[in-house]
Scaffold this motif. Sequence first.
Motif, short mmCIF file in Angstrom:
data_model
loop_
_atom_site.label_atom_id
_atom_site.label_comp_id
_atom_site.label_asym_id
_atom_site.label_seq_id
_atom_site.Cartn_x
_atom_site.Cartn_y
_atom_site.Cartn_z
N CYS A 1 -7.06 -0.21 10.65
CA CYS A 1 -6.32 0.75 9.83
C CYS A 1 -7.23 1.92 9.49
O CYS A 1 -8.45 1.75 9.35
CB CYS A 1 -5.84 0.11 8.53
SG CYS A 1 -4.53 -1.09 8.73
N GLU B 1 0.83 -1.20 0.00
CA GLU B 1 0.00 0.00 0.00
C GLU B 1 0.87 1.26 0.00
O GLU B 1 0.64 2.19 -0.77
CB GLU B 1 -0.91 -0.01 1.22
CG GLU B 1 -1.72 1.26 1.44
CD GLU B 1 -2.87 1.43 0.46
OE1 GLU B 1 -3.48 2.52 0.44
OE2 GLU B 1 -3.17 0.46 -0.28
N CYS C 1 -10.81 1.59 7.78
CA CYS C 1 -10.81 0.66 6.65
C CYS C 1 -11.45 -0.67 7.04
O CYS C 1 -11.50 -1.04 8.21
CB CYS C 1 -9.37 0.38 6.20
SG CYS C 1 -8.43 1.84 5.73
N ARG C 2 -11.89 -1.41 6.03
CA ARG C 2 -12.39 -2.76 6.28
C ARG C 2 -11.25 -3.74 6.48
O ARG C 2 -11.41 -4.78 7.12
CB ARG C 2 -13.28 -3.22 5.13
CG ARG C 2 -14.61 -2.48 5.04
CD ARG C 2 -15.49 -3.06 3.95
NE ARG C 2 -15.81 -4.46 4.21
CZ ARG C 2 -16.40 -5.28 3.34
NH1 ARG C 2 -16.73 -4.84 2.13
NH2 ARG C 2 -16.66 -6.53 3.65
N LEU D 1 -7.65 -0.42 0.85
CA LEU D 1 -7.83 -0.91 2.21
C LEU D 1 -9.21 -0.59 2.76
O LEU D 1 -9.69 -1.25 3.68
CB LEU D 1 -6.77 -0.31 3.13
CG LEU D 1 -5.30 -0.65 2.84
CD1 LEU D 1 -4.39 0.12 3.79
CD2 LEU D 1 -5.05 -2.14 2.95
N LEU D 2 -9.83 0.46 2.21
CA LEU D 2 -11.15 0.85 2.71
C LEU D 2 -12.20 -0.21 2.43
O LEU D 2 -13.13 -0.41 3.21
CB LEU D 2 -11.59 2.17 2.05
CG LEU D 2 -10.86 3.43 2.51
CD1 LEU D 2 -11.13 4.58 1.56
CD2 LEU D 2 -11.28 3.79 3.93
N SER D 3 -12.05 -0.93 1.31
CA SER D 3 -13.09 -1.86 0.88
C SER D 3 -12.72 -3.32 1.07
O SER D 3 -13.60 -4.18 1.08
CB SER D 3 -13.44 -1.62 -0.59
OG SER D 3 -12.28 -1.75 -1.41
N SER E 1 -8.37 4.48 -0.91
CA SER E 1 -7.48 3.33 -0.77
C SER E 1 -8.23 2.04 -0.91
O SER E 1 -9.40 1.93 -0.48
CB SER E 1 -6.78 3.37 0.59
OG SER E 1 -6.12 2.16 0.86
#
Length: 221
Positions: A209, A69, A193-194, A217-219, A215
Amino acid sequence: MSDSDDDVPTLSAHTLAALQEFFEETRAENTRNDPSPDADHFAVGAVNEDWRMSQFWYTDDTATRLAEELLHEAGGGGRIACVSAPSVYQKIKQLCGPRGGPAAVAVLEYDRRFAIYGDDFVFYDYNHPLAFAERGVAAGSFDVVLADPPYLSEECLTKVAQTVKYLSKEKVLLCTGAVMEHLAKDLLNVQMCRFLPRHERNLSNDFRCFVNYPSGLLSCG
């Protein structure tokens, strides 16, 4: 035997054996905590975590995901700062190899064992969140900053946020307990984030996070 010899305390065989076992374990622990110059310094866990400094290393999968990331967000020739997150720093260096990767990766860390990383290491004490600036670290000099505050407290997060805002041009990736969500949003305008980061030693608190930019990372879970 003199009278004074009678006053000298003696240890039982069981106590002596227990002391010997303790000293042997201490020597072994010190050996593990002092990485050999011949070791793979960039392997996650090359430096043992020390719970006395609230150190809990990420699993290899989590360190890899976070490193990827940061590399993606920094772009070619970008600059990355890892604040109190040495295992992610190590993974970035592993992924990039000796000649690849961003223009600079810094590891800001209180534990001076990480000085094995030479110029990448910046001594960092969150109690003095901007002290490193005296050593020539310029404001806004990193394209993306990852921070993992060592303690789940308002004081610690507030001071680490000062560090992050000083270092970052814009992008921030924060890893901390879910209980800090509202304070993190107030301080750094980040959202949860998920993606669920995991540690080698399972922590009792819900760890998450947070980012302040679009990002994956959010989903992703």
